[in-house]
Design an enzyme around this catalytic site. Sequence first.
Site, mmCIF file in Angstrom:
data_model
loop_
_atom_site.group_PDB
_atom_site.id
_atom_site.type_symbol
_atom_site.label_atom_id
_atom_site.label_comp_id
_atom_site.label_asym_id
_atom_site.label_seq_id
_atom_site.Cartn_x
_atom_site.Cartn_y
_atom_site.Cartn_z
ATOM 1 N N ASP A 6 -15.480 61.484 68.269
ATOM 2 C CA ASP A 6 -16.136 60.722 67.204
ATOM 3 C C ASP A 6 -15.538 61.084 65.829
ATOM 4 O O ASP A 6 -14.805 62.074 65.683
ATOM 5 C CB ASP A 6 -17.630 61.051 67.235
ATOM 6 N N ASP B 299 -21.539 50.847 66.980
ATOM 7 C CA ASP B 299 -22.850 51.472 67.174
ATOM 8 C C ASP B 299 -23.935 50.424 67.360
ATOM 9 O O ASP B 299 -25.075 50.769 67.673
ATOM 10 C CB ASP B 299 -23.206 52.344 65.962
HETATM 11 C C1 DGJ Z 1 -21.745 57.850 66.098
HETATM 12 C C2 DGJ Z 1 -21.390 57.273 67.424
HETATM 13 O O1 DGJ Z 1 -20.861 56.008 67.289
HETATM 14 C C3 DGJ Z 1 -22.625 57.272 68.300
HETATM 15 O O2 DGJ Z 1 -22.358 56.630 69.503
HETATM 16 C C4 DGJ Z 1 -23.045 58.684 68.518
HETATM 17 O O3 DGJ Z 1 -22.064 59.378 69.240
HETATM 18 C C5 DGJ Z 1 -23.301 59.364 67.177
HETATM 19 N N1 DGJ Z 1 -22.217 59.206 66.278
HETATM 20 C C6 DGJ Z 1 -23.585 60.827 67.393
HETATM 21 O O4 DGJ Z 1 -23.698 61.501 66.210
#
Ligand code: DGJ
Length: 746
Positions: A471, A541
């Site tokens: 991430d 997301d």
């Molecule tokens: C952002 C990601 O896109 C989510 O899927 C998740 O992993 C969160 N961060 C976790 O902090």
Amino acid sequence: MVATWNGATNELHLHNGRISYVIRALEDGSLAQVYFGPALAPGRSYVHLGPAHFEAFSDRQTEFVALEYPTGGAGDFRVPALAVEHADGSSVLHLAYAGHRISTGKPAIPGLPSTYVERLDEAESAEILLVDAEGGLEVRLLYTIFADQPVVARSVRIRNAGTARVTLRSAMSASLDLPDSRWDLLQLAGTWARERHVVRRALAPGRVAVTSGRGASSHEANPFVALLRPTTTEDHGTALGFSLVYSGNFRAEAEVDPFGTTRLRLGIEPEGFAWTLEPGDELATPEAILAWSETGLGGLSDAYHRLYRERLARGAWRDRPRPVLLNSWEGAYFDVRASRMLEMATAARDMGIELFVLDDGWFGERDADTSSLGDWVVDRRKLPDGLDGLARQVEALGMRFGLWIEPEMVSPRSRLFTAHPDWAIGVPGRPRTESRSQLVLDMSRPEIVDHLFGAIRDVLRSAPISYVKWDYNRNITEPFSLGLPAERQGEFFHRYVLGVYDLYDRLTREFPEILFESCAGGGGRFDPGMLAFAPQAWTSDDTDAVERLRIQWGTSIVYPLSSMGAHVAAVPNHQVGRVTPLATRAAVAFFGVFGYELDPAALSPDERREIAGQVAFYKTHRELFQRGRFLRLRSPFEGDGNDVAWMTVAEDARHAVVGWYRILNRPQPGSDRIPLRGLDPAARYRVTAWPPGDDSMAARNAVERGGDDLMSAGILVVATRPETAARGDFQARLFVLDAVEQPATD
Ligand code: DGJ
């Protein structure tokens, strides 16, 4: 496929039967663009298509001459590809042809990801040397043409062969001069949770740019633009694609000059960029992939999908079926206690899910997003038996275990930051801007990359980990590196990206069996550079089915299904609060690398049964959903966007799945047929509707139909029947098409 040099006319012709790319060294040494488009016969000269010469500051109108790698300050007033500052402060360059080389295969680009070949006969490459005699700068333009792909790969090496320092102010990867401006520019724009929406507008005199200056390719922009004729559609007309294999600040810019020609340049964002070349130093630019289609935007997508799936993505997982996963994030957030995780995994296994992914919250003391990034040590309060204990229990269930990391970041509340406050990016003496309570590590410094390699390697060695989600949750502010002298701070952003690539390269080599998925707060770094290391990416997301229609549609313009992570999440949806049927959420997420992101404990027995059915359905058609040819049929960005349809077709056209979606239901709907594409017109297909138990639509489409009929008359998606009207909002239906061996009697 050939790259040929005509010595009589000084002409290079890249040709593969689908496209041609022709350039020529003019009498004065400047390199002119002659042609890019559908294939022209090899062995002929196309001198008549190009300019005779480029005369700087002549009294003739020469500034619309098509140039291959333009520089400024000597008669061409359009935007340059290369801009420099010499040691004396001057900026003029006179690049002149000084030689060329042609070879089979394709060279790699040092330190940067790029497309590749597996056999030498898959491509031919040409290198053209341009030299600035006065200053000593050498510019090598690199081209590759692939057999049977309507694309040309371009990149540039710039070397200081002189005796004095030169600073590059702009070093684009490609520039293309087109003879007219009757083009629409298409870009993929957005922000967090609504990435890569399609925006199309007509070019007009002046410049229009798509850029990122955030340190990453970003949610807001994508390193891609297309030029389309105003009449170009998904399946008709000319389309030209420009895609940059890069994950940092970039610029794609179109300029229409007073004479109606168009210059398109693509490369690292020049704003804030300054790269110093001491004598002997060289800079390699990222690779630009130029694609040409005469079969509409869909033809461009076909080209990018194949190239990026097969010759950009790499590693053991490139061609393997990707597992169906359950990710802990939306189901548990930071509450990742071992018992809870195991319960989730067990329920997932019972529904047929193959991989359990432990997302954020497993390390340091991370009970919220306010601490611990950088402390890549398991939190034994939550996981008393460590990662190893949990991973082994998950494996004992017959599943694989995956893990979330965010290596490039540090929380001010962390042991790493306490020990190394100077590792976080920032300008000494000035406040640092925090975002999500975190700072960014200075990846331009090799010692920090080395540290991260060791720390992450230890984590990945500590347990049976089959998958990693990498991430990156904020952009870069206060750009400055303590590792660079004052006069080299303009190199910071690019060096950051080089550091990220170095870390990715080392970790993916060290753990070749791990499947990497890139992520950046969803789709904030969904770009070809990342795809070279991580064959799949978390698309957004936003897990709402309706929002995902737009996001996945836009993403699919460039990126293949095998790269797009798509999950079913709980309702009300956590991003928009919308309640959509479980079947609709799956019908959207099927088109990509499928998974779930919810707490199974909150599901009813009926929902669990339904999910088990969805997983089984996806597994049956996994090859199509991950590697089929993706065709967009009805756009969420056109008309009222209320109806959306797309399909995926097997390479041999024997199988296909069509997805149809209606966002808001309307009273008294007229019947609606959607013409399909990509089928075998001579074949007959058995049509089955999904979800099961609702085959009225399949019946209405007849049990077996010809490919010609399905592509011309179309598949019936809405009928004026009472039950259709009673279905409510957010409907979805899939149609599975299987070619039958024997023609059935009508
Ligand atoms: C952002 C990601 O896109 C989510 O899927 C998740 O992993 C969160 N961060 C976790 O902090």
